[in-house]
Design an enzyme around this catalytic site. Structure first.
Site, PDB file in Angstrom:
ATOM      1  N   GLY A  10       0.728  -1.078   0.008  1.00 43.33           N
ATOM      2  CA  GLY A  10       0.199  -0.029   0.034  1.00 43.33           C
ATOM      3  C   GLY A  10       0.867   1.229   0.248  1.00 43.33           C
ATOM      4  O   GLY A  10       1.957   1.384   0.093  1.00 43.33           O
ATOM      5  N   ASP A  35      -4.295 -12.726   5.433  1.00 39.47           N
ATOM      6  CA  ASP A  35      -5.440 -12.056   4.993  1.00 39.47           C
ATOM      7  C   ASP A  35      -6.115 -11.703   6.134  1.00 39.47           C
ATOM      8  O   ASP A  35      -6.762 -12.402   6.937  1.00 39.47           O
ATOM      9  CB  ASP A  35      -6.252 -13.235   4.174  1.00 39.47           C
ATOM     10  CG  ASP A  35      -7.543 -12.724   3.679  1.00 39.47           C
ATOM     11  OD1 ASP A  35      -7.776 -11.640   3.683  1.00 39.47           O
ATOM     12  OD2 ASP A  35      -8.324 -13.576   3.034  1.00 39.47           O
ATOM     13  N   THR A  61      -9.544   0.036   2.191  1.00 39.24           N
ATOM     14  CA  THR A  61      -9.525   1.410   2.122  1.00 39.24           C
ATOM     15  C   THR A  61     -10.484   1.922   1.124  1.00 39.24           C
ATOM     16  O   THR A  61     -10.300   3.283   0.412  1.00 39.24           O
ATOM     17  CB  THR A  61      -8.047   2.027   1.907  1.00 39.24           C
ATOM     18  OG1 THR A  61      -7.496   1.019   0.722  1.00 39.24           O
ATOM     19  CG2 THR A  61      -6.999   1.962   2.991  1.00 39.24           C
ATOM     20  N   TYR A  98      -3.075   2.957  11.911  1.00 41.84           N
ATOM     21  CA  TYR A  98      -3.652   4.204  11.363  1.00 41.84           C
ATOM     22  C   TYR A  98      -5.152   4.112  11.478  1.00 41.84           C
ATOM     23  O   TYR A  98      -5.975   3.199  11.037  1.00 41.84           O
ATOM     24  CB  TYR A  98      -2.926   4.011   9.884  1.00 41.84           C
ATOM     25  CG  TYR A  98      -1.300   4.184   9.840  1.00 41.84           C
ATOM     26  CD1 TYR A  98      -0.818   5.331   9.875  1.00 41.84           C
ATOM     27  CD2 TYR A  98      -0.761   3.016   9.489  1.00 41.84           C
ATOM     28  CE1 TYR A  98       0.595   5.118  10.075  1.00 41.84           C
ATOM     29  CE2 TYR A  98       0.394   2.841   9.332  1.00 41.84           C
ATOM     30  CZ  TYR A  98       1.209   4.046   9.777  1.00 41.84           C
ATOM     31  OH  TYR A  98       2.641   3.948   9.684  1.00 41.84           O
ATOM     32  N   TYR A 124     -16.990   3.141   5.753  1.00 43.50           N
ATOM     33  CA  TYR A 124     -15.673   3.082   6.227  1.00 43.50           C
ATOM     34  C   TYR A 124     -15.028   3.745   7.410  1.00 43.50           C
ATOM     35  O   TYR A 124     -14.655   3.117   8.267  1.00 43.50           O
ATOM     36  CB  TYR A 124     -14.947   3.725   5.031  1.00 43.50           C
ATOM     37  CG  TYR A 124     -13.282   3.882   5.091  1.00 43.50           C
ATOM     38  CD1 TYR A 124     -12.526   3.198   5.016  1.00 43.50           C
ATOM     39  CD2 TYR A 124     -12.967   5.420   5.181  1.00 43.50           C
ATOM     40  CE1 TYR A 124     -11.247   3.279   5.110  1.00 43.50           C
ATOM     41  CE2 TYR A 124     -11.747   5.594   5.569  1.00 43.50           C
ATOM     42  CZ  TYR A 124     -10.628   4.593   5.509  1.00 43.50           C
ATOM     43  OH  TYR A 124      -9.321   4.831   5.575  1.00 43.50           O
ATOM     44  N   LYS A 128     -13.347   2.012  10.673  1.00 43.84           N
ATOM     45  CA  LYS A 128     -12.242   2.560  11.189  1.00 43.84           C
ATOM     46  C   LYS A 128     -12.137   2.864  12.642  1.00 43.84           C
ATOM     47  O   LYS A 128     -11.469   2.982  13.383  1.00 43.84           O
ATOM     48  CB  LYS A 128     -11.765   3.636  10.496  1.00 43.84           C
ATOM     49  CG  LYS A 128     -11.191   3.427   8.887  1.00 43.84           C
ATOM     50  CD  LYS A 128     -10.131   2.188   8.898  1.00 43.84           C
ATOM     51  CE  LYS A 128      -8.769   2.861   9.311  1.00 43.84           C
ATOM     52  NZ  LYS A 128      -7.692   1.794   9.003  1.00 43.84           N
TER      53      LYS A 128
HETATM   54  N1  LIG Z   1      -5.838   6.303   1.405  1.00 40.77           N
HETATM   55  C1  LIG Z   1      -6.253   7.552   2.307  1.00 40.77           C
HETATM   56  O1  LIG Z   1      -6.621   8.556   1.603  1.00 40.77           O
HETATM   57  C2  LIG Z   1      -6.358   7.430   3.870  1.00 40.77           C
HETATM   58  C3  LIG Z   1      -6.858   8.547   4.454  1.00 40.77           C
HETATM   59  C4  LIG Z   1      -6.778   8.306   5.705  1.00 40.77           C
HETATM   60  C5  LIG Z   1      -6.431   6.999   6.599  1.00 40.77           C
HETATM   61  N2  LIG Z   1      -5.986   6.240   5.854  1.00 40.77           N
HETATM   62  C6  LIG Z   1      -5.507   4.889   6.556  1.00 40.77           C
HETATM   63  O2  LIG Z   1      -4.169   4.942   6.333  1.00 40.77           O
HETATM   64  C7  LIG Z   1      -3.844   3.447   6.227  1.00 40.77           C
HETATM   65  C8  LIG Z   1      -2.883   3.240   5.074  1.00 40.77           C
HETATM   66  O3  LIG Z   1      -3.716   3.636   3.915  1.00 40.77           O
HETATM   67  P1  LIG Z   1      -2.933   3.310   2.326  1.00 40.77           P
HETATM   68  O4  LIG Z   1      -3.699   4.507   1.535  1.00 40.77           O
HETATM   69  O5  LIG Z   1      -1.695   3.235   2.505  1.00 40.77           O
HETATM   70  O6  LIG Z   1      -3.777   2.281   1.822  1.00 40.77           O
HETATM   71  P2  LIG Z   1      -3.632   1.407   0.508  1.00 40.77           P
HETATM   72  O7  LIG Z   1      -2.853   1.944  -0.408  1.00 40.77           O
HETATM   73  O8  LIG Z   1      -5.229   1.329   0.210  1.00 40.77           O
HETATM   74  O9  LIG Z   1      -3.087  -0.219   0.905  1.00 40.77           O
HETATM   75  C9  LIG Z   1      -3.834  -0.842   1.754  1.00 40.77           C
HETATM   76  C10 LIG Z   1      -2.989  -2.149   2.259  1.00 40.77           C
HETATM   77  O10 LIG Z   1      -3.784  -3.071   2.797  1.00 40.77           O
HETATM   78  C11 LIG Z   1      -3.617  -4.322   2.313  1.00 40.77           C
HETATM   79  N3  LIG Z   1      -5.068  -5.073   2.153  1.00 40.77           N
HETATM   80  C12 LIG Z   1      -6.326  -4.863   1.983  1.00 40.77           C
HETATM   81  N4  LIG Z   1      -7.097  -5.778   2.218  1.00 40.77           N
HETATM   82  C13 LIG Z   1      -6.366  -6.643   3.015  1.00 40.77           C
HETATM   83  C14 LIG Z   1      -6.675  -8.034   3.409  1.00 40.77           C
HETATM   84  N5  LIG Z   1      -7.814  -8.517   3.573  1.00 40.77           N
HETATM   85  N6  LIG Z   1      -5.604  -8.766   3.967  1.00 40.77           N
HETATM   86  C15 LIG Z   1      -4.352  -8.260   4.016  1.00 40.77           C
HETATM   87  N7  LIG Z   1      -3.962  -7.157   3.478  1.00 40.77           N
HETATM   88  C16 LIG Z   1      -4.981  -6.272   3.059  1.00 40.77           C
HETATM   89  C17 LIG Z   1      -3.620  -3.846   0.760  1.00 40.77           C
HETATM   90  O11 LIG Z   1      -2.847  -5.304   0.108  1.00 40.77           O
HETATM   91  P3  LIG Z   1      -3.329  -5.738  -1.487  1.00 40.77           P
HETATM   92  O12 LIG Z   1      -3.016  -4.413  -2.316  1.00 40.77           O
HETATM   93  O13 LIG Z   1      -2.738  -6.800  -1.747  1.00 40.77           O
HETATM   94  O14 LIG Z   1      -5.003  -5.833  -1.025  1.00 40.77           O
HETATM   95  C18 LIG Z   1      -2.688  -2.929   0.832  1.00 40.77           C
HETATM   96  O15 LIG Z   1      -1.272  -3.502   1.502  1.00 40.77           O
HETATM   97  C19 LIG Z   1      -4.931   2.707   6.330  1.00 40.77           C
HETATM   98  O16 LIG Z   1      -5.304   2.270   7.608  1.00 40.77           O
HETATM   99  C20 LIG Z   1      -6.054   3.902   5.954  1.00 40.77           C
HETATM  100  O17 LIG Z   1      -7.508   3.279   6.391  1.00 40.77           O
HETATM  101  C21 LIG Z   1      -5.838   6.168   4.299  1.00 40.77           C
END
Ligand SMILES: NC(=O)c1ccc[n+]([C@@H]2O[C@H](COP(=O)([O-])OP(=O)(O)OC[C@H]3O[C@@H](n4cnc5c(N)ncnc54)[C@H](OP(=O)(O)O)[C@@H]3O)[C@@H](O)[C@H]2O)c1
Length: 285
Positions: A10, A35, A61, A98, A124, A128
């Site tokens: 991610g 998973d 996400t 996070y 979502y 969270k």
């Molecule tokens: N993106 C945003 O704008 C945002 C905003 C606020 C907070 N956050 C929080 O910040 C954190 C990091 O976000 P990010 O943007 O880096 O997320 P991201 O790029 O969407 O990456 C999510 C990760 O979770 C993994 N994942 C999803 N489903 C899974 C499962 N069932 N088992 C194992 N792994 C799984 C994905 O792997 P695969 O790709 O292999 O599925 C990927 O490595 C998260 O907690 C998110 O809620 C994000």
């Protein structure tokens, strides 16, 4: 200080992979090894690896898709972190997790502190929030970083989408009545490493919830306009529109700026201004 990270592919996970390599003994786990839809798979890894710190960078996400998959979002975003935190408590490990600005309803007019009342409006956001609460209940040694509007030179995100659409040369309509703090995943990972460094130095009084975003604020429209200014796209017209003109399955907060004062006071960590961060991200695209 041995570290176990869930989620390397991610936005935050891939930045952590770059920043932690060579600094600490670190193991990254992704599907199919684990998973998070099966929380027991995470527990087994914590028990067998016996880390000092677990960082959970994995999450469900897909904000809009979650509206139709509430159970799956809840398992991945709440039950899995709860199970990880409980496994951490068994071995006195610290969990860094996070969370999101979407735990707030967006009705505020000044930056949300960590104590501000939560009222998520989307599935979502609810999943969270349930994750935050479960992690807090399962382990005293938790650090929850609420962040917002993440983007990166890697992965799919707003910046990449805007640049792709701009390449088609059409005028873009972008929401101008949602305000937040765009945050470069790299800077959030740097802040996380700063916290890990403090833990490695023996820090024992820095647990709890912290807000962690790049500083400053803008709208999605302002973000896009800055992006096109920095990339020299004078040819692109960015038309401001309202949320009502761009309906999405999941409601978003109108205002979700987070006060990051606690992180600065507690750890001496302050993420840079969002415009400067965007410039650095673009240099790596
Ligand atoms: N993106 C945003 O704008 C945002 C905003 C606020 C907070 N956050 C929080 O910040 C954190 C990091 O976000 P990010 O943007 O880096 O997320 P991201 O790029 O969407 O990456 C999510 C990760 O979770 C993994 N994942 C999803 N489903 C899974 C499962 N069932 N088992 C194992 N792994 C799984 C994905 O792997 P695969 O790709 O292999 O599925 C990927 O490595 C998260 O907690 C998110 O809620 C994000």
């Amino acid at each position: 200080m041995k570290i176990l990270v869930f989620g390397r592919v991610g936005q935050v996970g891939s930045a952590l992979a770059e920043l932690l390599a060579g600094r600490y003994p670190v193991q990254f786990l992704d599907q199919p090894e684990i998973d998070l839809a099966e929380p027991a798979s995470a527990v087994a890894q914590v028990r067998s690896q016996q880390p000092d710190v677990v960082i959970n960078a994995a999450a469900y996400t897909a904000v809009d898709k979650a509206q139709a998959e509430p159970e799956l979002a809840h398992v991945i975003n709440a039950q899995a972190p709860a199970a990880m935190a409980a496994a951490c408590a068994e071995i006195d490990a610290t969990i860094i997790h996070y969370s999101t600005d979407y735990v707030f309803d967006g009705g505020a007019t000044e930056p949300y502190t960590e104590e501000a009342p939560v009222a998520p409006q989307s599935v979502y956001g609810m999943s969270k929030l349930a994750g935050e609460q479960a992690v807090q209940a399962a382990s005293d040694r938790h650090i929850i970083l609420r962040t917002a509007w993440l983007y990166s030179h890697l992965g799919q995100n707003f910046v990449k989408t805007m640049l792709r659409l701009a390449a088609a040369g059409k005028p873009l309509r972008v929401v101008a009545d949602q305000v937040g703090s765009p945050t470069y995943a790299w800077d959030l990972a740097q802040a996380t490493v700063g916290i890990v460094d403090a833990l490695a130095a023996g820090r024992e009084d820095g647990f709890g919830i912290f807000h962690a975003t790049n500083s400053g604020m803008t709208s999605w429209h302002g973000f896009a306009a800055k992006l096109f200014e920095l990339t020299g796209h004078d040819d692109i017209a960015v038309v401001p529109i309202t949320t009502a003109e761009y309906p999405t399955p999941a409601p978003r907060p109108a205002y979700s700026v987070l006060s990051c004062a606690r992180l600065k006071q507690g750890y001496g960590i302050e993420l840079p201004d969002w415009r400067e961060a965007l410039t650095r991200c673009l240099a790596r695209l």
